[in-house]
Design an enzyme around this catalytic site. Sequence first.
Site, PDB file in Angstrom:
ATOM      1  CD  GLU A  73      -2.851  -1.205   2.398  1.00  0.00           C
ATOM      2  OE1 GLU A  73      -2.799  -0.263   3.208  1.00  0.00           O
ATOM      3  OE2 GLU A  73      -3.624  -2.172   2.526  1.00  0.00           O
ATOM      4  CD  GLU A 127      -4.827  -7.733   2.130  1.00  0.00           C
ATOM      5  OE1 GLU A 127      -5.704  -7.014   2.658  1.00  0.00           O
ATOM      6  OE2 GLU A 127      -3.618  -7.451   2.144  1.00  0.00           O
TER       7      GLU A 127
END
Length: 357
Positions: free
Chosen positions: A151, A257
């Site tokens: 991220e 995820e």
Amino acid sequence: MKLLTVILASILMLSCSNQTENSSEKGLKDYADFPIGTATSPRQLFNNEQLRGMIKADFNSITLDNDMKMHRIMPAENEFNWEEVDRVVEFCQENNFRLHGHAFIWHSSTPRWLQEKNPDSTWLAQFMEDYILTYGSRYRGKVAGWDVVNEAIMDHTGEFRSSIWYDAFGEEFIARAFRLAHKADPDAILFYNDYNIERDTVKFNATLRLVERLLEQGVPISGIGFQMHIRMDIDEETIEYTLRRAAETGLQIHLSEIDVIFNKHDDNPGGGIQIYDEVTEEMLEAQGKKHQWFAEAYIRNVPAEQRYGMTFWGFVDSHSWIRPFFRLNDWPCLYDADYNPKPAYFGFIEGLKSSQN
């Protein structure tokens, strides 16, 4: 359809509860020719016998949701905490599970002690080197792949996120982390992992440009992780487009995820937008079709040799991170709160079957 779902769920739960290590009952992993994983925690794995049995029945890959992140591994300066990861490594080896490492560098898991130290770039560079080499070398050959950087790119703008790492080194911190991870374990598959890149095309294109620069520099990146926290209303054509474009890099593609929600949020803690207060049978059936579609989309758009696998970020509604993080009541997983398989479970199986054709 509702009666059939209930019957199938009852049969499946009976088989899960009676399953032994020598059981021939099929789980999700048995319908795919690539790994099917779940995020879990040592607490779930070792303290909840029912959940452990379900994990062993359905999955063959594990990602620890928090316990391999920096704030858990190094809770204080010069203090490594290996105990929980060592236990999980042993479990994976004994039960033929792949272990995926998550994550070496993530802004949100930077320990408080490190941020409060306010180190200069020279100290931080040495810390990163010592940390990744020590950590990665310890689990060399035991962790199949790593989310090396997680991220690093902002939503909507494609700009890099301000963090202790970016502020010290600029974009170069990413290449530095990948080179260190490769030095620690030359055989590990190394991922850049991020959220919303399956639908935020500005962020996705920035990610692809980053990957292309890393490859041009000879940086040992070998995979792209799509977190794939999606909503029911996300445009499917955009997701197929981003998967296809990412696969054109030739790198491994990990749906890392996965969960599928009905409501909305703004990606910030407590940012849930409650649209549906209750879930209906029709909504659950639609969620099942969505799971079938994205299994098929992964198989359709990612060549077999690039399929690192599909990993669910939890598999039981009552244990999902979605509810506490966003303060949102939703039903994002394969199993309901009572551990019964939902239409999402059976829809996913139907989607996986296309990998065996």
